[in-house]
Design a protein around this motif. Structure first.
Motif, PDB file in Angstrom:
ATOM      1  N   ILE A 154       0.811  -1.223   0.000  1.00 12.90           N
ATOM      2  CA  ILE A 154       0.000   0.000   0.000  1.00 12.90           C
ATOM      3  C   ILE A 154       0.845   1.274   0.000  1.00 12.90           C
ATOM      4  O   ILE A 154       0.355   2.337  -0.337  1.00 12.90           O
ATOM      5  N   LEU A 155       2.124   1.158   0.375  1.00 11.65           N
ATOM      6  CA  LEU A 155       2.931   2.380   0.476  1.00 11.65           C
ATOM      7  C   LEU A 155       3.935   2.576  -0.651  1.00 11.65           C
ATOM      8  O   LEU A 155       4.302   3.705  -0.969  1.00 11.65           O
ATOM      9  N   ILE A 156       4.409   1.487  -1.227  1.00 10.68           N
ATOM     10  CA  ILE A 156       5.610   1.602  -2.045  1.00 10.68           C
ATOM     11  C   ILE A 156       5.352   1.298  -3.516  1.00 10.68           C
ATOM     12  O   ILE A 156       4.838   0.232  -3.859  1.00 10.68           O
ATOM     13  N   ASP A 157       5.693   2.238  -4.376  1.00  9.60           N
ATOM     14  CA  ASP A 157       5.746   1.952  -5.805  1.00  9.60           C
ATOM     15  C   ASP A 157       7.176   2.160  -6.269  1.00  9.60           C
ATOM     16  O   ASP A 157       8.048   2.495  -5.467  1.00  9.60           O
ATOM     17  N   GLU A 158       7.431   1.954  -7.565  1.00  6.86           N
ATOM     18  CA  GLU A 158       8.844   1.934  -7.959  1.00  6.86           C
ATOM     19  C   GLU A 158       9.513   3.311  -7.912  1.00  6.86           C
ATOM     20  O   GLU A 158      10.728   3.406  -8.056  1.00  6.86           O
ATOM     21  N   ASP A 159       8.733   4.356  -7.659  1.00  8.80           N
ATOM     22  CA  ASP A 159       9.333   5.682  -7.479  1.00  8.80           C
ATOM     23  C   ASP A 159       9.535   6.047  -6.005  1.00  8.80           C
ATOM     24  O   ASP A 159      10.073   7.107  -5.688  1.00  8.80           O
ATOM     25  N   TYR A 172       9.269  -4.310  -4.660  1.00  9.49           N
ATOM     26  CA  TYR A 172       8.440  -3.120  -4.877  1.00  9.49           C
ATOM     27  C   TYR A 172       9.214  -1.931  -5.436  1.00  9.49           C
ATOM     28  O   TYR A 172       8.673  -1.144  -6.183  1.00  9.49           O
ATOM     29  N   MET A 185      12.572  12.731  -1.164  1.00  8.03           N
ATOM     30  CA  MET A 185      12.730  12.296   0.227  1.00  8.03           C
ATOM     31  C   MET A 185      12.071  10.932   0.443  1.00  8.03           C
ATOM     32  O   MET A 185      11.055  10.621  -0.174  1.00  8.03           O
ATOM     33  N   PRO A 186      12.636  10.138   1.339  1.00  7.73           N
ATOM     34  CA  PRO A 186      12.052   8.824   1.623  1.00  7.73           C
ATOM     35  C   PRO A 186      10.705   8.954   2.334  1.00  7.73           C
ATOM     36  O   PRO A 186      10.483   9.900   3.086  1.00  7.73           O
ATOM     37  N   LYS A 187       9.846   7.975   2.075  1.00  2.00           N
ATOM     38  CA  LYS A 187       8.521   7.978   2.691  1.00  2.00           C
ATOM     39  C   LYS A 187       8.415   7.007   3.859  1.00  2.00           C
ATOM     40  O   LYS A 187       7.533   7.132   4.697  1.00  2.00           O
ATOM     41  N   ASP A 204       8.940  14.014   7.653  1.00  2.00           N
ATOM     42  CA  ASP A 204       7.663  13.468   7.189  1.00  2.00           C
ATOM     43  C   ASP A 204       7.778  12.081   6.553  1.00  2.00           C
ATOM     44  O   ASP A 204       7.409  11.880   5.395  1.00  2.00           O
ATOM     45  N   LEU A 217       7.197   7.650   7.427  1.00  2.00           N
ATOM     46  CA  LEU A 217       6.582   6.655   8.307  1.00  2.00           C
ATOM     47  C   LEU A 217       7.637   5.664   8.776  1.00  2.00           C
ATOM     48  O   LEU A 217       8.663   5.484   8.108  1.00  2.00           O
ATOM     49  N   ARG A 231       2.928   7.830  13.422  1.00  2.00           N
ATOM     50  CA  ARG A 231       3.835   7.558  12.296  1.00  2.00           C
ATOM     51  C   ARG A 231       4.339   6.124  12.272  1.00  2.00           C
ATOM     52  O   ARG A 231       4.920   5.683  11.286  1.00  2.00           O
ATOM     53  N   TYR A 281       1.125   9.335   1.285  1.00  2.00           N
ATOM     54  CA  TYR A 281       2.007   8.199   1.559  1.00  2.00           C
ATOM     55  C   TYR A 281       1.706   6.964   0.706  1.00  2.00           C
ATOM     56  O   TYR A 281       2.523   6.072   0.608  1.00  2.00           O
ATOM     57  N   PHE A 282       0.500   6.907   0.139  1.00  2.00           N
ATOM     58  CA  PHE A 282       0.117   5.671  -0.543  1.00  2.00           C
ATOM     59  C   PHE A 282       0.865   5.454  -1.859  1.00  2.00           C
ATOM     60  O   PHE A 282       1.185   6.411  -2.571  1.00  2.00           O
ATOM     61  N   SER A 283       1.117   4.212  -2.165  1.00  2.00           N
ATOM     62  CA  SER A 283       1.682   3.822  -3.456  1.00  2.00           C
ATOM     63  C   SER A 283       0.786   4.344  -4.576  1.00  2.00           C
ATOM     64  O   SER A 283      -0.432   4.222  -4.501  1.00  2.00           O
ATOM     65  N   ASN A 289       0.352   2.999  -7.245  1.00  2.00           N
ATOM     66  CA  ASN A 289      -0.291   1.837  -7.866  1.00  2.00           C
ATOM     67  C   ASN A 289      -1.664   1.525  -7.287  1.00  2.00           C
ATOM     68  O   ASN A 289      -2.431   0.787  -7.892  1.00  2.00           O
ATOM     69  N   ILE A 290      -1.954   2.050  -6.110  1.00  2.00           N
ATOM     70  CA  ILE A 290      -3.272   1.750  -5.541  1.00  2.00           C
ATOM     71  C   ILE A 290      -4.154   2.999  -5.471  1.00  2.00           C
ATOM     72  O   ILE A 290      -5.272   2.927  -4.966  1.00  2.00           O
TER      73      ILE A 290
END
Lengths: 395, 395
Positions: free
Chosen positions: A112-117, A137, A170-172, A204, A206, A233, B6-8, B10-11
């Motif tokens: 739910i959080l990570i896509d390739e970007d 991911y 920035m990282p999420k 900012d 998680l 967070r 924060y969400f990917s 893709n979703i």
């Protein structure tokens, strides 16, 4: 790849990498298995789980064998909530999602959080299964070293400051095992925990807190990141794999309601009603605190035996971590390629996991290796360490 | 959404839609439950599974409770391969992946094949859980109607021809339950099966064959798409949920090696070693053919009872399908809004699932509903149908 046309574009970069599967050494018969992160056989409550199944199916008949229906599933939620309350993690029912082990929790959160970007931050070294999941991911993985006080938050801050200054994305999300880490066995200090949460707030992002080993403290319990989190967070990941049985695959996520709702949506029907019902029945039948204390005592003794043996047998230049809990010790053998050495070691009768498997930049793990004191018997641990020291000394 | 940032990505399109969760009616006490797709309670081998657990844990102790280790897991693979061979599905060990139920199989296949630009084809109506899973991956869903001979392949061909002519993006995957479909109970004819495979070849798409009900034939067995497939286009999905127990969550995928390898990579550690070991022990202890025959006999009798009752009680304009196997009957009540009617029906003491929940275009299911004859007892089925007929007649 023959079938590339058909694959989802979301996995294109992942499938171009190495073939899948968590790496494990081939362990010949008679070899002392210090590679395995299994729990101690005597601590797996085989008879109690067997009795729980008999009791459950006698009482509820087919109910726990359907998709839903057994009241035990709700009971398991209550049991986990109560246990978290005792550990100062204050979570409501709607902030809890039971998963099929910690791995499903990690995979679902990643989904739910990570896509390739998406940029993410991992500890180096880190849990190899989690590393593989995240690589499925995204390729945009930043790493921050772990030292004897856990994740080095000063270096994390430096990394964040620099990226911000340079206008880089920035990282999420940051993934950490702050307590009795896999593979190093180290624990993040309270100061660093607070520093990490401050950084998460300022920059900012998680925090995924994997607390699979948190209950296995040899001394005082350590406060979880989740219990220190004031901003929601932290997505907390729990597991009964290390304290009951990995094969039951009971893990969970504790996080704000919006996260849980979305995770639930993507989890779909991937529950294990039977396993969950059995676990609830088992938990209701045991003295949980006393079971945990037995686990702590056994692993403390074994850890002690391993450290004693390391002190006795290892060549002078070899160093290792001194865990206050958990399953693992992380060993550094300067100048040694632990991947090359493994063949010799297993021939000599001891297995371990080469450090590179826990590192995104594999060369960082070249002279490191993970020893597990959880599964082998005490006398095996001593003999295994002696054999390993011999192989290391002989080079 | 508070946390959208924060969400990917893709979703993003999925989470903008309705909240999650497979829809089920509220069923008051005393209500005949014709909504539930649970197996018949008497066919769930409660005592045999309980004995299998006792036997397994007595013999292997903690082995099946670790991540890996029990020889039963390999045995389950052999048992499934042998069963498929008996059904003319010729698959090698490396072409088989055991999953946590059919739903994990569907979700995993969707994960590796479908991104938000991927066009897919679903039957209309279709399995509602699968519909929700696919909607989590893409909004580009095309549908083809199911009639009394299953998926209408002429209409499928028409759709494909038109898209091709117009230069529109072509679908990559079609999902079907060809045998005793959920929710209609209908079965795709052999002619249409061959037609479908020809179309898959001509228009270069893959076929996901969900065969959860295939063993439950009241008359002759029906050849699976997989057994007719000469090009490796079919990803076959099997399940023991309908013939043993859904709560054990044992499903599988049989497909070409490259698919299995990729599915394995993304499945990670989401196995259920304990559930799989119990299932293998159970299967080794029963006369499988005779257990299946009991299932077929019971469901055949219940289906017959339901059709008799429908014939006796239903108003003239109401029609229904006549399944040759499986769990379900699909009923059409012209002019009725089955969603509106449900409240009246449950008050009168009978539940069902309104047709719209099985349809992407919900209005297509407005005057339809799904009746399940699997879980209720024969006398309940008759009484439930009588009550439903009364509600339908009274409008």
């Amino acid at each position: 790849m023959k079938y590339l046309y058909y694959f989802s574009k979301n996995i294109h970069s992942a499938i171009k990498q190495d073939p899948p599967g968590t790496w494990m050494p081939h362990v010949p018969k008679g070899c002392v298995r210090l590679s395995s992160g299994f729990p101690d056989a005597s601590l797996v409550p085989v008879d109690e789980l067997s009795q729980a199944v008999t009791l459950l199916l006698n009482e509820e008949r087919d109910l726990p064998l359907h998709y839903i229906g057994s009241p035990q599933i709700e009971k398991l939620h209550t049991q986990l909530l109560e246990r978290m309350t005792e550990r100062n993690i204050s979570v409501k029912r709607e902030e809890l999602l039971i998963t099929s082990g910690a791995c499903q929790a990690i995979d679902l959160i990643a989904r739910i959080l990570i896509d390739e970007d998406t940029y993410i931050i991992l500890e180096s070294p880190t849990y190899m299964e989690a590393l593989e999941i995240f690589q499925n991911y995204t390729g945009r993985i930043l790493t921050v070293p772990v030292d004897e006080h856990g994740l080095n938050t000063d270096m994390l801050e430096e990394l964040l400051v620099k990226r911000k200054q340079k206008g880089k994305p920035m990282p999420k999300v940051l993934y950490t095992i702050p307590t009795f880490q896999n593979p190093t066995g180290t624990t993040m200090s309270i100061t660093r925990r607070k520093h990490l949460l401050n950084l998460a707030s300022t920059y900012d992002f998680l925090v995924m807190e994997d607390d699979a080993y948190g209950e296995l403290h040899f001394h005082e319990p350590v406060p979880t990141l989740k219990s220190l989190d004031r901003e929601g967070r932290v997505l907390y990941i729990g597991s009964l794999s290390k304290v009951v049985a990995p094969g039951m695959r009971i893990g969970w996520v504790a996080a704000d309601r919006e996260w849980i709702q979305t995770l639930f949506r993507f989890k779909k029907d991937l529950d294990h009603p039977f396993a969950q019902s059995v676990m609830a029945t088992f938990l209701a039948s045991v003295d949980w605190e006393s079971h945990l204390q037995s686990c702590r005592d056994v692993y403390h003794r074994k850890c002690h035996a391993m450290i004693d043996a390391l002190t006795t047998y290892m060549p002078r230049e070899v160093t290792w971590t001194k865990p206050d809990g958990g399953y693992f010790i992380w060993l550094t053998a300067p100048g040694v390629d632990t991947t090359e050495l493994l063949n010799q070691a297993t021939q000599k009768g001891v297995s371990y996991i080469p450090g590179k498997h826990f590192c995104l930049e594999q060369e960082h793990g070249q002279d490191k290796l993970r020893l597990s004191f959880s599964a082998a018997r005490e006398e095996e641990i001593v003999e295994g360490v002696r054999r390993l020291a011999e192989v290391l000394g002989r080079r």
